[in-house]
Design a protein around this motif. Structure first.
Motif, PDB file in Angstrom:
ATOM      1  N   PHE A 204       0.832  -1.200   0.000  1.00  8.46           N
ATOM      2  CA  PHE A 204       0.000   0.000   0.000  1.00  8.46           C
ATOM      3  C   PHE A 204       0.873   1.259   0.000  1.00  8.46           C
ATOM      4  O   PHE A 204       0.518   2.263  -0.626  1.00  8.46           O
ATOM      5  N   HIS A 205       2.000   1.190   0.682  1.00  7.43           N
ATOM      6  CA  HIS A 205       2.868   2.365   0.664  1.00  7.43           C
ATOM      7  C   HIS A 205       3.527   2.541  -0.696  1.00  7.43           C
ATOM      8  O   HIS A 205       3.787   3.672  -1.130  1.00  7.43           O
ATOM      9  N   HIS A 206       3.795   1.448  -1.393  1.00  6.15           N
ATOM     10  CA  HIS A 206       4.263   1.578  -2.783  1.00  6.15           C
ATOM     11  C   HIS A 206       3.242   2.351  -3.604  1.00  6.15           C
ATOM     12  O   HIS A 206       3.599   3.189  -4.442  1.00  6.15           O
ATOM     13  N   LEU A 207       1.947   2.072  -3.372  1.00  6.61           N
ATOM     14  CA  LEU A 207       0.892   2.810  -4.063  1.00  6.61           C
ATOM     15  C   LEU A 207       0.931   4.289  -3.686  1.00  6.61           C
ATOM     16  O   LEU A 207       0.880   5.171  -4.554  1.00  6.61           O
ATOM     17  N   VAL A 208       1.010   4.573  -2.381  1.00  7.81           N
ATOM     18  CA  VAL A 208       1.043   5.959  -1.912  1.00  7.81           C
ATOM     19  C   VAL A 208       2.194   6.725  -2.559  1.00  7.81           C
ATOM     20  O   VAL A 208       2.064   7.906  -2.912  1.00  7.81           O
ATOM     21  N   ARG A 209       3.317   6.076  -2.756  1.00  5.83           N
ATOM     22  CA  ARG A 209       4.485   6.729  -3.362  1.00  5.83           C
ATOM     23  C   ARG A 209       4.227   7.192  -4.791  1.00  5.83           C
ATOM     24  O   ARG A 209       4.925   8.069  -5.303  1.00  5.83           O
ATOM     25  N   THR A 210       3.228   6.587  -5.462  1.00  3.79           N
ATOM     26  CA  THR A 210       2.969   6.926  -6.872  1.00  3.79           C
ATOM     27  C   THR A 210       1.933   8.026  -7.041  1.00  3.79           C
ATOM     28  O   THR A 210       1.717   8.500  -8.157  1.00  3.79           O
ATOM     29  N   CYS A 234       4.036  10.372   3.190  1.00  2.35           N
ATOM     30  CA  CYS A 234       2.904  10.748   2.345  1.00  2.35           C
ATOM     31  C   CYS A 234       3.159  12.139   1.788  1.00  2.35           C
ATOM     32  O   CYS A 234       3.505  13.062   2.532  1.00  2.35           O
ATOM     33  N   TRP A 235       2.985  12.291   0.492  1.00  3.81           N
ATOM     34  CA  TRP A 235       3.299  13.544  -0.199  1.00  3.81           C
ATOM     35  C   TRP A 235       2.059  14.160  -0.848  1.00  3.81           C
ATOM     36  O   TRP A 235       2.148  15.042  -1.677  1.00  3.81           O
ATOM     37  N   THR A 236       0.885  13.648  -0.445  1.00  4.13           N
ATOM     38  CA  THR A 236      -0.374  14.007  -1.080  1.00  4.13           C
ATOM     39  C   THR A 236      -1.375  14.439  -0.014  1.00  4.13           C
ATOM     40  O   THR A 236      -1.430  13.824   1.053  1.00  4.13           O
TER      41      THR A 236
END
Length: 457
Positions: A204-210, A234-236
């Motif tokens: 899930f964190h791989h997803l957050v990174r995108t 988290c950058w979003t």
């Protein structure tokens, strides 16, 4: 281009087949589990289906083989594909390369509710005139098919954490690069590929990174496992939702009907609309709030989203009423995890009140078969009056301890005929029967309906 899909009747791959057809490709496919509703949808779309995975299905050679994640080394068609040097690709990668490029992708992730929430989101955007494309891992009742290319810049996709293919063990959703991402919930599941919850959280964190910094992440205020993912980095901007008033939540709900069929939507504590629909359960309300928040991110007014959801038709196999025979309602539901069983039966119980509720449950998923959730099963079905657990061949553990731990009437059955006979002989007018399985359950649904009709006659 001729595309052949191995594992075409899976909910994801079947939807992908429709998109590939609409892109102008010739599409054929193989599968060992050909059953409705996906097989019916594909046949209606003119897509040739082949039973099994024989190398002859790849003769003459297709231009590209799309490989489903159920495929393993040793399967005849897979070995032939590799030995012949045929070009191949995973389904998620094909979707990313040929459909999602240049789109504003709205991805729906989470252990539960992905299919329904993706359908809700596509429905709301469609009703708002945005003509979205979508890929849904099920058959929606409001659309003619489970996938379409759409005519606008938006694409709604069910973002599954399951792996992509035998040669790509990353989660499917890593390929999609959503700009708007719903993270509905997060629990341990898929014990066949994940060792523990932390392994899923990593994906899930791989997803957050995108997800871009100009995008949005939508998550419930109460999901601590998602909080732990976001704390990894988290950058979003994150929009929070809540099933009750909470100052940290941008959107919350106020129930008007206890079963979740009618509720107000609040933005920062102020009522902005109401939803009155045929869905039930707090999980459905949670899915609705996430949908409304995601739709708002692409410019849909909150009032418009609420109005659209009030006309939402649902998804096949999600508390789908198959029919009422002699006053007995028969439902089909996809629940295959203790939490899903619990929330589905909670919604049913609140709608039915004191009426008798039957649950017929097949523990069919890979995780269920491995017994990873067995300790929670008796509790998950506690709201039903009567529970029949089906012990299929190949189940790696005995269901008897589930029966012994049950607080309600429960039994194990190894025969579909035994299940049918009990319902026919004991169910009466006003009862509701919920059949829960993520597979075809040996055609139990229609067999039971037919037997009830014979008795009624």
């Amino acid at each position: 281009m001729h595309l052949h899909i191995l594992g075409i009747c899976g909910t994801f791959m079947g939807s992908l087949a429709l998109l590939a057809r609409d892109l102008g490709h010739k599409v054929t496919g193989s599968d060992s589990n050909v059953y409705p509703p996906m097989s019916t949808q594909l046949e209606n779309a003119g897509i040739e289906l082949m039973q099994g995975y024989d190398r002859s299905h790849l003769q003459p050679h297709p231009d590209l083989v799309i490989v489903g994640n159920a495929m393993k080394r040793g399967i005849d068609a897979v070995e032939y594909m590799l030995n012949e040097g045929l070009p191949y690709i995973s389904g998620p990668q094909f979707l990313a390369d040929h459909v999602l490029q240049g789109k504003h992708v709205l991805g729906v992730a989470g252990t539960h509710g992905k299919t329904t929430t993706t359908t809700m989101l596509a429905w709301v955007l469609d009703q708002a005139g945005l003509n979205p494309g979508f890929l849904i891992g099920g058959v929606p009742l409001g659309f003619s098919e489970s996938a379409r290319l759409g005519g606008g810049k938006y694409f709604c996709v069910e973002a599954d954490e399951y792996d992509s293919a035998f040669f790509d063990k990353r989660s499917k959703f890593v390929h999609y690069h959503p700009k708007t991402a719903i993270l509905n919930n997060l629990e341990f599941d898929h014990a066949d590929i994940f060792d523990d919850l932390a392994a899923i959280q990593k994906q899930f964190h791989h997803l957050v990174r995108t997800i871009p910094s100009e995008g949005r992440i939508i998550a419930p205020i109460t999901e601590t496992h998602i909080d732990e993912v976001l704390e990894m980095g988290c950058w979003t901007p994150v929009i929070r939702t809540s099933l009750e008033a909470n100052e940290k939540a941008a959107l919350s709900a106020e129930l008007i009907s206890i079963d979740g069929s009618h509720f107000k939507v609040l933005e920062n504590g102020n009522a902005v609309g109401e939803v009155k629909w045929n869905m039930t359960g707090q999980h459905s309300v949670a899915n609705a709030l996430a949908t409304i928040a995601a739709a708002q991110h692409v410019g849909v007014a909150l009032e418009t989203a609420c109005e659209a959801l009030s006309n939402f038709g649902g998804v096949k196999r999600r508390m789908e009423l198959l029919g009422t025979v002699n006053g007995i309602e028969v439902y089909d539901d996809f629940a295959h995890h203790p939490t899903a069983i619990d929330t589905t039966l909670d919604g049913a119980r609140k709608r039915l009140g004191e009426r008798r509720l039957w649950a017929i449950i097949e523990p069919r998923s890979n995780t269920m078969r491995m017994g990873s959730h067995k300790d929670g099963l008796a509790h998950s079905a506690r709201l039903a009056d009567d529970v029949i657990w089906y012990q299929p061949e190949g189940l790696d553990w005995d269901l008897q301890p589930v029966i012994e731990a049950a607080s309600n009437r429960a039994q194990v059955s190894r025969s579909l005929d035994e299940i049918i006979n009990r319902i026919v002989n004991e169910a009466g007018e006003g009862d509701a029967v919920v059949i829960m399985s993520n597979g075809g359950f040996g055609g139990l649904h229609q067999k039971l309906m037919s037997a009830l009709k014979v008795k009624a006659a």
